[in-house]
Enzyme design. Structure first.
Site, short mmCIF file in Angstrom:
data_model
loop_
_atom_site.label_atom_id
_atom_site.label_comp_id
_atom_site.label_asym_id
_atom_site.label_seq_id
_atom_site.Cartn_x
_atom_site.Cartn_y
_atom_site.Cartn_z
N ALA A 1 -12.40 5.86 -2.12
CA ALA A 1 -11.75 7.10 -1.71
C ALA A 1 -11.18 6.82 -0.32
O ALA A 1 -11.67 7.32 0.69
CB ALA A 1 -12.73 8.25 -1.66
N GLY B 1 -11.39 -2.08 -11.45
CA GLY B 1 -12.05 -3.33 -11.82
C GLY B 1 -12.37 -3.39 -13.31
O GLY B 1 -11.95 -2.54 -14.10
N LYS C 1 0.88 -1.17 0.00
CA LYS C 1 0.00 0.00 0.00
C LYS C 1 0.92 1.22 0.00
O LYS C 1 2.02 1.17 0.55
CB LYS C 1 -0.88 -0.04 1.26
N GLY D 1 -5.41 -2.76 -14.39
CA GLY D 1 -6.74 -2.21 -14.63
C GLY D 1 -7.72 -3.27 -15.06
O GLY D 1 -7.88 -3.52 -16.26
N GLY D 2 -8.35 -3.93 -14.10
CA GLY D 2 -9.43 -4.86 -14.42
C GLY D 2 -8.99 -6.25 -14.84
O GLY D 2 -9.75 -6.97 -15.48
N CYS E 1 -2.79 9.07 -7.28
CA CYS E 1 -3.97 8.85 -6.44
C CYS E 1 -5.01 9.93 -6.72
O CYS E 1 -4.72 11.11 -6.57
CB CYS E 1 -3.60 8.85 -4.96
O1 RRO Z 1 -5.73 5.53 -0.74
C1 RRO Z 1 -6.39 5.88 -1.74
O2 RRO Z 1 -7.39 6.61 -1.68
C2 RRO Z 1 -5.99 5.50 -3.09
C3 RRO Z 1 -4.69 5.58 -3.58
BR1 RRO Z 1 -3.23 6.02 -2.53
C4 RRO Z 1 -4.43 5.32 -4.95
O3 RRO Z 1 -3.31 5.41 -5.46
N1 RRO Z 1 -5.49 4.98 -5.72
C5 RRO Z 1 -6.72 4.89 -5.25
O4 RRO Z 1 -7.65 4.60 -6.01
N2 RRO Z 1 -6.97 5.13 -3.92
#
Ligand code: RRO
Length: 307
Positions: free
Chosen positions: A71, A219, A46, A245-246, A132
């Protein structure tokens, strides 16, 4: 004879092209080890920042018909604490065969550099998350070729690890950004992060479902956009690309490899179907390659670009 699934991303050698994408099961060393033992070719953590981040309030993830919208808002314990999780992974013999990529994120260049310095040579590679969609600063680098280039140069000057840059589909200068990060010294590109921002409204309550209102889509629903992005990136840069991506089966993986990817990131499908997805993708890809007489990934890679 069975085809070989071996592939490489810059100096990183993978026994198969499946990579755990950042964001799913990447919070602890133990979870990353479970994924590695389940057959992934490499795993990505992560995204980790210099300081701890709480993330957005719930609800942060919603399941849709053909994907998810999230989010999360970058929740993570900060690099100091997270380093211990990467060490747990590295202390296992599995880490010799299944490499670990640390996804890093920051609000400014100096944040990324400090995180890279603190991680040192503990992970096998760094992935710069500049994509992000859920935090204001997430796209400062992801949408601007010059900012992205400056960031890559600075991080490269402060690490000996291969640097992968994760790009967003939500940038109108995607190709230019890919070209600039390559010129700045990036060793590889990963793409795509989630698509959006999008929004889902609860019509009973008459308000957005996500507490952050907007979120990124992932997805099956984003796969054709991801394939197009990989195709266009691979047409314009020489560094390897991890397509994301998916992807949830061998056919999806073949599609990304044909578009020019050297490896495929799997994220949402792990959430939807569990960690058995890595072995499933590999065995289906192997069957497909055998049927079509591809002996290895290199023979398959990018054939749609030439076709
Ligand atoms: O943590 C998030 O909200 C998040 C991140 Br860091 C990202 O790179 N992509 C995403 O869809 N969510």
């Amino acid at each position: 004879m069975k085809p070989s699934l071996k592939t490489s991303i810059s100096s990183l050698e993978l026994s198969n092209p499946t990579v755990l994408a950042s964001g799913i099961l990447g919070n602890t060393g133990e979870a990353l080890l479970r994924v590695a033992k389940a057959g992934a070719g490499a795993v990505t953590t992560k995204s980790v920042s210099l300081e701890p981040r709480k993330g957005h309030n719930n609800p942060t993830v919603i399941e849709l018909e053909h994907g998810f919208i999230n989010a999360m808002g970058l929740p993570n314990p900060g690099v100091e604490k997270f380093l211990k999780e990467i060490e747990i992974y590295k202390n296992s013999s599995v880490s010799k065969k299944v490499l670990i990529i640390a996804s890093i994120v920051g609000d400014r260049i100096s944040d990324y550099v400090e995180v890279a310095l603190k991680l040192g040579k503990i992970p096998h590679a760094l992935e710069l998350n500049i994509s992000c969609p859920n935090v204001e600063t997430g796209l400062i680098f992801g949408r601007d070729p010059l900012n992205a280039s400056e960031l890559v140069k600075e991080v490269k000057a402060n690490t000996e690890l291969p640097v992968i840059v994760k790009l967003t589909p939500n940038a109108d200068k995607l190709i230019e950004i890919a070209e600039e990060v390559e010129k700045a010294g990036a060793d590889a590109i990963s793409a795509i992060n989630t698509l959006g921002p999008g929004m889902v409204i609860d019509i009973e309550a008459g308000k957005p479902v996500l507490s952050n209102k907007f979120g990124g889509l992932s997805g099956e629903v984003i796969k054709p956009i991801a394939v197009r992005c990989i195709y266009e990136i691979a047409q314009n840069v020489k560094i390897p690309v991890i397509g994301i991506g998916g992807i949830s089966d061998g056919k999806d993986a073949a599609e990304f490899l044909m578009a020019g990817a050297s490896a495929v990131g799997i994220g949402t499908a792990v959430k939807a179907h569990g960690i058995s997805v890595f072995k499933k993708v590999c065995s289906e890809l192997s069957e497909f390659m055998q049927r079509k007489r591809f002996k290895n990934i290199e023979e398959l890679r990018g054939i749609a670009l030439r076709g």
